[in-house]
Design a protein around this motif. Structure first.
Motif, PDB file in Angstrom:
ATOM      1  N   GLY A 136       0.789  -1.223   0.000  1.00 15.90           N
ATOM      2  CA  GLY A 136       0.000   0.000   0.000  1.00 15.90           C
ATOM      3  C   GLY A 136       0.818   1.268   0.000  1.00 15.90           C
ATOM      4  N   GLY A 137       2.140   1.164  -0.055  1.00 17.58           N
ATOM      5  CA  GLY A 137       2.975   2.347  -0.105  1.00 17.58           C
ATOM      6  C   GLY A 137       3.221   2.995   1.233  1.00 17.58           C
ATOM      7  N   HIS A 138       2.938   2.294   2.327  1.00 11.99           N
ATOM      8  CA  HIS A 138       3.150   2.867   3.656  1.00 11.99           C
ATOM      9  C   HIS A 138       4.595   2.761   4.105  1.00 11.99           C
ATOM     10  N   ILE A 139       5.365   1.899   3.464  1.00  7.67           N
ATOM     11  CA  ILE A 139       6.784   1.773   3.746  1.00  7.67           C
ATOM     12  C   ILE A 139       7.451   1.407   2.429  1.00  7.67           C
ATOM     13  N   THR A 140       8.655   1.911   2.200  1.00  4.88           N
ATOM     14  CA  THR A 140       9.329   1.592   0.945  1.00  4.88           C
ATOM     15  C   THR A 140       9.778   0.138   0.937  1.00  4.88           C
ATOM     16  N   ILE A 141       9.948  -0.387  -0.257  1.00  3.84           N
ATOM     17  CA  ILE A 141      10.370  -1.774  -0.403  1.00  3.84           C
ATOM     18  C   ILE A 141      11.740  -1.990   0.231  1.00  3.84           C
ATOM     19  N   LEU A 142      12.669  -1.061  -0.013  1.00  5.71           N
ATOM     20  CA  LEU A 142      14.020  -1.211   0.508  1.00  5.71           C
ATOM     21  C   LEU A 142      14.030  -1.186   2.034  1.00  5.71           C
TER      22      LEU A 142
END
Length: 250
Positions: free
Chosen positions: A93-99
């Motif tokens: 959901g874009g609440h935390i970056t993948i990295l």
């Protein structure tokens, strides 16, 4: 809409991010120590490796209480994920970056391993119980069970803590998250073990050296967490703001 953000190494190695990783490590360690420790303690008190109904209730309550505390103590620093499936669902959901999410998962798994090592030492070498599907069930049924219960967990996280329209729920979010984990362990414990958390299953597998069915507790929870992020994001959240700072949940 669903929003994925890869992130940058600069942001992922900022002072705030490093503090968040340490927070996830500490909180996951405390959660796994209490959760796995409750199973060891029950077996010690009853001299019975099998988990009977009172034992299931005791273990479910221990996990619910420990997760409530773990989320509460980490929420203002890292968001209080304590679980790669929660991190993955929130990344969807874009609440935390993948990295940054990858580093969260590493910290969570390390916290789980250290917790189990401490338990092994502090209990004078008691065996560390690992998750596995019950006799009579096949691995596909175990995966499906873990998908469903992890969906419920991450959906609860979204509804109580990650929805930008949620308003101020305060202490309700950690309580609800702890309660759904306890309830799911009561429902799924006799079948799949009721993990919902790859880190919770990974630490015992590492310390015991038994990885025979550990993949179930990665595939099921990650799929369930990802689906929850997709469903809640697409249906209930019209748009996402940019990835929030670490002083908010997630």
């Amino acid at each position: 809409m669903v929003k994925l953000a890869f992130g940058s190494f600069g942001d992922s190695f900022s002072v705030g991010s490093l503090k968040a990783y340490l927070s996830e490590f500490n909180a996951t360690l405390l959660f796994v120590f209490a959760g796995v420790g409750s199973a060891i303690a029950y077996g010690k008190l009853t001299s019975d490796a099998a988990l009977d109904p009172p034992g299931l209730v005791a273990v479910a309550i221990a996990h619910a209480f420990a997760l409530f505390v773990g989320v509460s103590i980490a929420a203002n620093i890292s968001g209080g994920h304590l679980n790669p499936a929660v991190t993955f669902g929130l990344a969807i959901g874009g609440h935390i970056t993948i990295l940054t999410g990858i580093f969260y998962m590493i910290a969570q798994c390390l916290g789980s391993i250290v917790a189990c090592l401490l338990l092994k030492f502090a209990t004078n070498g008691e065996s560390i119980p690992t998750h596995g599907v019950a006799a009579g069930m096949n691995v596909i049924e175990g995966v499906v069970m873990e998908i469903v219960i992890t969906f419920a967990l991450v959906y609860t996280v979204y509804a109580t803590a990650a929805d930008p329209k949620k308003g101020s729920l305060g202490i309700i979010a950690p309580i609800a998250i702890g309660f759904i984990v306890g309830a799911n362990i009561l429902a799924a414990g006799p079948f799949s073990g009721g993990s919902m958390n790859p880190a919770r299953s990974f630490g015992p597998a590492v310390v015991s050296g038994d990885f025979s069915e550990n993949w179930i507790y990665w595939v099921g929870p990650l799929v369930g967490g990802g689906l929850a992020g997709l469903v809640y994001g697409i249906i209930f959240i019209e748009s996402y703001a940019s990835v929030p700072t670490s002083d908010e949940y997630a």
